[in-house]
Each structure stands twice: as C-alpha cells, then as structure tokens.
Design a protein around this motif. Structure first.
Motif, PDB file in Angstrom:
ATOM      1  N   PRO A 131      50.440  33.583  38.230  1.00 31.76           N
ATOM      2  CA  PRO A 131      50.541  32.243  37.181  1.00 31.76           C
ATOM      3  C   PRO A 131      49.590  31.625  36.919  1.00 31.76           C
ATOM      4  O   PRO A 131      48.725  31.161  37.848  1.00 31.76           O
ATOM      5  CB  PRO A 131      51.680  31.237  37.773  1.00 31.76           C
ATOM      6  CG  PRO A 131      52.305  32.268  38.689  1.00 31.76           C
ATOM      7  CD  PRO A 131      51.637  33.317  39.479  1.00 31.76           C
ATOM      8  N   ASN A 132      48.958  31.453  35.616  1.00 36.34           N
ATOM      9  CA  ASN A 132      48.049  30.444  35.272  1.00 36.34           C
ATOM     10  C   ASN A 132      46.496  31.069  35.841  1.00 36.34           C
ATOM     11  O   ASN A 132      45.417  30.047  35.650  1.00 36.34           O
ATOM     12  CB  ASN A 132      48.176  29.155  35.429  1.00 36.34           C
ATOM     13  CG  ASN A 132      49.279  28.507  34.520  1.00 36.34           C
ATOM     14  OD1 ASN A 132      49.287  28.631  33.450  1.00 36.34           O
ATOM     15  ND2 ASN A 132      50.272  27.976  35.331  1.00 36.34           N
ATOM     16  N   GLN A 133      46.524  32.453  35.825  1.00 35.25           N
ATOM     17  CA  GLN A 133      45.084  33.025  36.049  1.00 35.25           C
ATOM     18  C   GLN A 133      44.895  33.916  35.114  1.00 35.25           C
ATOM     19  O   GLN A 133      45.794  34.072  34.228  1.00 35.25           O
ATOM     20  CB  GLN A 133      45.571  34.028  37.500  1.00 35.25           C
ATOM     21  CG  GLN A 133      45.455  32.997  38.908  1.00 35.25           C
ATOM     22  CD  GLN A 133      44.582  32.391  39.357  1.00 35.25           C
ATOM     23  OE1 GLN A 133      44.483  31.075  39.436  1.00 35.25           O
ATOM     24  NE2 GLN A 133      43.322  33.158  39.774  1.00 35.25           N
ATOM     25  N   ALA A 134      43.609  34.155  34.821  1.00 33.95           N
ATOM     26  CA  ALA A 134      43.301  34.933  33.921  1.00 33.95           C
ATOM     27  C   ALA A 134      42.257  36.212  34.657  1.00 33.95           C
ATOM     28  O   ALA A 134      41.531  35.904  35.448  1.00 33.95           O
ATOM     29  CB  ALA A 134      42.491  34.515  32.800  1.00 33.95           C
ATOM     30  N   ARG A 135      42.202  37.331  34.223  1.00 32.37           N
ATOM     31  CA  ARG A 135      41.332  38.548  34.825  1.00 32.37           C
ATOM     32  C   ARG A 135      40.079  38.233  34.484  1.00 32.37           C
ATOM     33  O   ARG A 135      39.565  38.012  33.183  1.00 32.37           O
ATOM     34  CB  ARG A 135      41.834  39.964  34.363  1.00 32.37           C
ATOM     35  CG  ARG A 135      41.034  40.732  34.970  1.00 32.37           C
ATOM     36  CD  ARG A 135      41.059  42.382  34.319  1.00 32.37           C
ATOM     37  NE  ARG A 135      40.345  43.095  34.995  1.00 32.37           N
ATOM     38  CZ  ARG A 135      39.891  44.388  34.307  1.00 32.37           C
ATOM     39  NH1 ARG A 135      40.445  44.914  33.183  1.00 32.37           N
ATOM     40  NH2 ARG A 135      38.948  45.236  34.997  1.00 32.37           N
ATOM     41  N   THR A 136      39.006  38.264  35.296  1.00 28.93           N
ATOM     42  CA  THR A 136      37.672  38.408  35.046  1.00 28.93           C
ATOM     43  C   THR A 136      37.215  39.996  35.321  1.00 28.93           C
ATOM     44  O   THR A 136      37.546  40.321  36.395  1.00 28.93           O
ATOM     45  CB  THR A 136      36.670  37.410  35.827  1.00 28.93           C
ATOM     46  OG1 THR A 136      35.382  37.371  35.455  1.00 28.93           O
ATOM     47  CG2 THR A 136      36.709  37.592  37.286  1.00 28.93           C
TER      48      THR A 136
ATOM     49  N   GLN B  61      33.160  45.342  35.481  1.00 33.65           N
ATOM     50  CA  GLN B  61      34.072  45.907  35.607  1.00 33.65           C
ATOM     51  C   GLN B  61      34.722  46.375  34.046  1.00 33.65           C
ATOM     52  O   GLN B  61      34.959  45.640  33.269  1.00 33.65           O
ATOM     53  CB  GLN B  61      35.567  45.482  36.064  1.00 33.65           C
ATOM     54  CG  GLN B  61      35.642  45.369  37.569  1.00 33.65           C
ATOM     55  CD  GLN B  61      36.793  44.860  38.029  1.00 33.65           C
ATOM     56  OE1 GLN B  61      37.610  44.000  37.498  1.00 33.65           O
ATOM     57  NE2 GLN B  61      37.123  45.330  39.345  1.00 33.65           N
ATOM     58  N   HIS B  62      34.316  47.675  33.721  1.00 34.04           N
ATOM     59  CA  HIS B  62      34.551  48.253  32.376  1.00 34.04           C
ATOM     60  C   HIS B  62      35.727  48.778  32.285  1.00 34.04           C
ATOM     61  O   HIS B  62      36.247  49.546  33.409  1.00 34.04           O
ATOM     62  CB  HIS B  62      33.621  49.251  31.910  1.00 34.04           C
ATOM     63  CG  HIS B  62      32.225  48.457  31.838  1.00 34.04           C
ATOM     64  ND1 HIS B  62      31.502  47.964  30.935  1.00 34.04           N
ATOM     65  CD2 HIS B  62      31.165  48.699  33.031  1.00 34.04           C
ATOM     66  CE1 HIS B  62      30.208  47.507  30.938  1.00 34.04           C
ATOM     67  NE2 HIS B  62      30.237  47.908  32.277  1.00 34.04           N
TER      68      HIS B  62
ATOM     69  N   GLN C 298      41.233  29.652  38.621  1.00 34.61           N
ATOM     70  CA  GLN C 298      41.840  30.216  37.608  1.00 34.61           C
ATOM     71  C   GLN C 298      41.545  31.618  37.137  1.00 34.61           C
ATOM     72  O   GLN C 298      41.816  32.316  36.134  1.00 34.61           O
ATOM     73  CB  GLN C 298      42.498  29.378  36.747  1.00 34.61           C
ATOM     74  CG  GLN C 298      43.010  28.286  36.897  1.00 34.61           C
ATOM     75  CD  GLN C 298      43.606  27.360  35.725  1.00 34.61           C
ATOM     76  OE1 GLN C 298      42.756  26.882  35.131  1.00 34.61           O
ATOM     77  NE2 GLN C 298      44.926  27.290  35.583  1.00 34.61           N
ATOM     78  N   TRP C 299      40.588  32.249  37.938  1.00 32.65           N
ATOM     79  CA  TRP C 299      40.245  33.705  37.784  1.00 32.65           C
ATOM     80  C   TRP C 299      40.642  34.777  38.781  1.00 32.65           C
ATOM     81  O   TRP C 299      40.622  34.195  39.767  1.00 32.65           O
ATOM     82  CB  TRP C 299      38.449  33.737  37.341  1.00 32.65           C
ATOM     83  CG  TRP C 299      37.850  33.343  38.447  1.00 32.65           C
ATOM     84  CD1 TRP C 299      37.046  31.870  38.519  1.00 32.65           C
ATOM     85  CD2 TRP C 299      37.238  34.119  39.301  1.00 32.65           C
ATOM     86  NE1 TRP C 299      36.215  32.067  39.735  1.00 32.65           N
ATOM     87  CE2 TRP C 299      36.349  33.328  40.304  1.00 32.65           C
ATOM     88  CE3 TRP C 299      37.633  35.528  40.131  1.00 32.65           C
ATOM     89  CZ2 TRP C 299      35.565  33.535  41.622  1.00 32.65           C
ATOM     90  CZ3 TRP C 299      36.889  35.691  41.423  1.00 32.65           C
ATOM     91  CH2 TRP C 299      35.979  34.897  41.957  1.00 32.65           C
ATOM     92  N   SER C 300      40.849  35.877  38.496  1.00 33.30           N
ATOM     93  CA  SER C 300      41.146  36.949  39.481  1.00 33.30           C
ATOM     94  C   SER C 300      40.374  38.106  39.036  1.00 33.30           C
ATOM     95  O   SER C 300      40.217  38.464  37.976  1.00 33.30           O
ATOM     96  CB  SER C 300      42.798  37.151  39.103  1.00 33.30           C
ATOM     97  OG  SER C 300      43.581  35.997  39.272  1.00 33.30           O
TER      98      SER C 300
END
Length: 221
Positions: free
Chosen positions: A41-46, A13-14, A100-102
């Motif tokens: 909470p405590n997730q990060a976008r990939t 995803q750009h 922990q990735w979204s």
C-alpha cells in the motif's frame, strides 16, 4: 538524508519487473515476490537503484569484521575471508523503502542469518536481534523470529555484483519482508537480547516492526 540514482545507473530495470522464472533451483524465493500484486500500500515501483541513508556513507576499515554476540553460546568474530568461506545462499526478493519506493526482483547473495546464528548457538532467553552498523553506532531492532526467516541473509552481492559502499557494502543485512531500514547497511554486529531495544529510526518515530503490507511506517506498536 540523501536519495539519488546516478544517471549512468547500470542497474536500471527496463521493462517489466523480474519474475524469477529463470532462476536456478537453489535460489530461495521470498514469498512476497509471489503475490499477485507485489507493490505494498502507498508504494510505487522504481526502476532505479536508489541510495538512502541517515548520515552519509561511513568509512569502512580495511579489516572489516562481523561480530555475533549477546545471548549466544559462542560469540563469533568473522573476517571478510571467514565470512565468505561460510555456506552461500541466494535470495530473490523485493525491496520496499519506507519513503514509498519499491524495487522489485532483486537477487541477493551472501550467508543465511539462520546459519550464522545456529553456529553461534541461540540461547533460550534471546527474543530480539539488534543489528549494528559502522555508521556512528547506528542500530535497528527486530524480533528474532523475523531474522530467522528463510529469505533473510547477510548479503555481499546484489544482482551478481559486489554491494558498493553507497548501498551498504561490503556486507549488509537483507530482511525482505520488512521495510528496508530494517536491513541494516554497513553491518558490523549482530546482538541477541532478551528485551527489545529500539534503534536509530525507531527512536525517531518509525514503527517498531515495519511490515510494509500493514503499512507500519510510524508509531511504536
């Protein structure tokens, strides 16, 4: 456990996360995509399209079929041809892994879980769903009410492409409002039961429910 994303990932995803603003009117919008902050909470976008599983990609028989059984009025067995002949739905949803990735803004296509269970006939005693995978008897459990939400489906397409084996194809469950392990890959069975039956990850210490917004990662409650 294996997690990776190929260097030539054509689903990278750009730019900003998809918002779903240009979707057709018939696409079901998962409510979590409409939050002001879509990252639990405590997730990060990939931006990637990772692969994560317990024991590797299983061998799927050419004559794939889906069984719906347990506390239903009419047990069903669907071939791939029969499954794909059912009424289709599209769902725009975010996808949250307990590691922990979204991945935000996925477009899934397949058959509504509600539609299939209405076809089978849900008995009054049914309170929970056990999802069965082709991978060595793997299961996961969830309350029936969660499985019947409008944004839940059995998906064979992701972002317009068939779901490949590494990502759970040919058909996987998609339960967007729970952590991704509840969205069983390599789906082969849907069982309705009266009593809860914790599955593979739940027996290993994962939370029995798995709401990402409550950070239900661990524990049995």
């Amino acid at each position: 456990m294996d997690i990776y994303s190929p260097a030539n990932d054509d689903k990278y995803q750009h730019g900003d996360a998809p918002q779903g603003e240009e979707l057709a009117d018939d696409v079901i919008i998962s409510p979590d995509t409409q939050r002001e902050n879509r990252i639990p909470p405590n997730q990060a976008r990939t931006r990637k399209w990772p692969v994560l599983d317990a024991s590797g990609t299983p061998s799927i028989p050419d004559n794939w079929e889906l069984k719906i059984f347990g506390l239903v009025d009419n047990s069903l067995t669907l071939s791939m041809e029969a499954f794909q002949a059912e009424p289709r739905v599209k769902v725009f949803a975010d996808f949250h892994c307990v590691t922990q990735w979204s991945r935000l803004g996925n477009l899934w296509e397949g058959v509504s879980s509600l539609h299939l269970l209405e076809r089978a006939g849900i008995q009054d005693a049914a309170k929970y769903v056990i999802l069965h995978g082709y991978d060595n008897g793997w299961t996961t459990n969830l309350p029936l009410e969660d499985f019947l939400k409008a944004d839940v489906l059995l998906a064979d397409l992701h972002d317009g492409q068939p779901i490949d084996a590494d990502h759970g194809g040919p058909v996987r469950a998609m339960v967007p409002q729970l952590y991704a392990w509840k969205s069983a890959k390599w789906l082969c069975g849907i069982e309705l039961v009266a009593e809860d039956q914790p599955g593979y990850w739940e027996r290993g210490g994962y939370h029995n429910h798995g709401d990402p917004w409550k950070e239900e990662r661990w524990g049995r409650s």
